[in-house]
Design a protein around this motif. Sequence first.
Motif, PDB file in Angstrom:
ATOM      1  N   ILE A  47      -8.798  53.134   1.541  1.00  0.00           N
ATOM      2  CA  ILE A  47      -9.769  54.218   1.696  1.00  0.00           C
ATOM      3  C   ILE A  47      -9.782  55.037   0.423  1.00  0.00           C
ATOM      4  O   ILE A  47      -8.794  55.107  -0.302  1.00  0.00           O
ATOM      5  CB  ILE A  47      -9.410  55.081   2.932  1.00  0.00           C
ATOM      6  N   LEU A  48     -10.908  55.649   0.158  1.00  0.00           N
ATOM      7  CA  LEU A  48     -11.107  56.439  -1.058  1.00  0.00           C
ATOM      8  C   LEU A  48     -11.711  57.777  -0.661  1.00  0.00           C
ATOM      9  O   LEU A  48     -12.605  57.835   0.195  1.00  0.00           O
ATOM     10  CB  LEU A  48     -12.053  55.675  -1.985  1.00  0.00           C
ATOM     11  N   ILE A  49     -11.225  58.841  -1.268  1.00  0.00           N
ATOM     12  CA  ILE A  49     -11.792  60.170  -1.020  1.00  0.00           C
ATOM     13  C   ILE A  49     -12.152  60.778  -2.365  1.00  0.00           C
ATOM     14  O   ILE A  49     -11.341  60.773  -3.302  1.00  0.00           O
ATOM     15  CB  ILE A  49     -10.826  61.054  -0.194  1.00  0.00           C
ATOM     16  N   GLU A  55     -12.054  65.613   3.717  1.00  0.00           N
ATOM     17  CA  GLU A  55     -11.504  64.757   4.770  1.00  0.00           C
ATOM     18  C   GLU A  55     -12.401  63.537   4.924  1.00  0.00           C
ATOM     19  O   GLU A  55     -13.620  63.625   4.772  1.00  0.00           O
ATOM     20  CB  GLU A  55     -11.426  65.531   6.089  1.00  0.00           C
ATOM     21  N   LYS A  56     -11.729  62.415   5.241  1.00  0.00           N
ATOM     22  CA  LYS A  56     -12.488  61.188   5.441  1.00  0.00           C
ATOM     23  C   LYS A  56     -11.786  60.327   6.481  1.00  0.00           C
ATOM     24  O   LYS A  56     -10.557  60.315   6.548  1.00  0.00           O
ATOM     25  CB  LYS A  56     -12.603  60.421   4.128  1.00  0.00           C
ATOM     26  N   ARG A  62      -7.028  58.472   8.520  1.00  0.00           N
ATOM     27  CA  ARG A  62      -7.639  59.767   8.188  1.00  0.00           C
ATOM     28  C   ARG A  62      -6.995  60.249   6.897  1.00  0.00           C
ATOM     29  O   ARG A  62      -5.777  60.333   6.795  1.00  0.00           O
ATOM     30  CB  ARG A  62      -7.416  60.778   9.303  1.00  0.00           C
ATOM     31  N   VAL A  63      -7.811  60.553   5.917  1.00  0.00           N
ATOM     32  CA  VAL A  63      -7.327  61.023   4.625  1.00  0.00           C
ATOM     33  C   VAL A  63      -7.832  62.437   4.395  1.00  0.00           C
ATOM     34  O   VAL A  63      -8.985  62.748   4.694  1.00  0.00           O
ATOM     35  CB  VAL A  63      -7.808  60.115   3.478  1.00  0.00           C
ATOM     36  N   THR A  64      -6.959  63.300   3.884  1.00  0.00           N
ATOM     37  CA  THR A  64      -7.363  64.639   3.483  1.00  0.00           C
ATOM     38  C   THR A  64      -7.070  64.816   2.005  1.00  0.00           C
ATOM     39  O   THR A  64      -6.209  64.143   1.438  1.00  0.00           O
ATOM     40  CB  THR A  64      -6.625  65.716   4.288  1.00  0.00           C
ATOM     41  N   LEU A  74      -2.320  60.829   4.091  1.00  0.00           N
ATOM     42  CA  LEU A  74      -2.866  59.694   4.839  1.00  0.00           C
ATOM     43  C   LEU A  74      -2.237  59.704   6.218  1.00  0.00           C
ATOM     44  O   LEU A  74      -1.015  59.694   6.338  1.00  0.00           O
ATOM     45  CB  LEU A  74      -2.543  58.370   4.141  1.00  0.00           C
ATOM     46  N   LEU A  75      -3.066  59.737   7.230  1.00  0.00           N
ATOM     47  CA  LEU A  75      -2.605  59.689   8.614  1.00  0.00           C
ATOM     48  C   LEU A  75      -3.051  58.373   9.231  1.00  0.00           C
ATOM     49  O   LEU A  75      -4.234  58.024   9.165  1.00  0.00           O
ATOM     50  CB  LEU A  75      -3.188  60.871   9.414  1.00  0.00           C
ATOM     51  N   ILE A  76      -2.090  57.660   9.801  1.00  0.00           N
ATOM     52  CA  ILE A  76      -2.401  56.454  10.566  1.00  0.00           C
ATOM     53  C   ILE A  76      -2.131  56.787  12.025  1.00  0.00           C
ATOM     54  O   ILE A  76      -0.993  57.122  12.394  1.00  0.00           O
ATOM     55  CB  ILE A  76      -1.530  55.260  10.135  1.00  0.00           C
TER      56      ILE A  76
END
Lengths: 112, 113
Positions: A47-49, A55-56, A62-64, A74-76
């Motif tokens: 993932i890229l933000i 947040e994405k 989920r990335v902040t 990074l939340l899994i």
Amino acid sequence: SQQGEEDPQALSIQEGENATMNCSYKTSINNLQWYRQNSGRGLVHLILIRSNEREKHSGRLRVTLDTSKKSSSLLITASRAADTASYFCANHGSSNTGKLIFGQGTTLQVKP
Amino acid sequence: SQTIHQWPATLVQPVGSPLSLECTVEGTSNPNLYWYRQAAGRGLQLLFYSVGIGQISSEVPQNLSASRPQDRQFILSSKKLLLSDSGFYLCAWAKGGGGDGYTFGSGTRLTVV
């Protein structure tokens, strides 16, 4: 060194729990990318933000991004045994060269 | 679709011997190409990158060199390997400035003995 830091260095959780990994970086960014590496294999882009995003989400990821603190997480969610791997953040600076500066990574173990 | 090939997967070489690792990309043109090295249990260190044929930029002084003889071919070389050259070498490509992410090869585990 331009490399950032990730914490924790290692994380062990039970299947079904959430896993949170943090990343700090040192230089300005164009975007911040997260990669996964299974043992002895190449890295896979997750993932890229971008620097103007906070947040994405992508599936269970989920990335902040907090550019004021130069940090990302990074939340899994609802982890699975198959999520066991090393996770790296990478800082993409504003450059045509496209160089990525990687952190040291977090090793995640998800126990069934 | 685009694919990246890196070989060999593993290599054991004596100190002082030469090295040649090859990486090729298919399904795209004019990619940015990168060589990284990963020490055991550590992050990735950028060694070389190339934005075009014959254009090589080195990130760290070392015993290695890189070449890009064709648009989609990137070669990592050494004339005489050192013990400290052991590691996991990864090739990657990206389109344009790499802002959409890298695609990595499967890596070469090099052990210098």
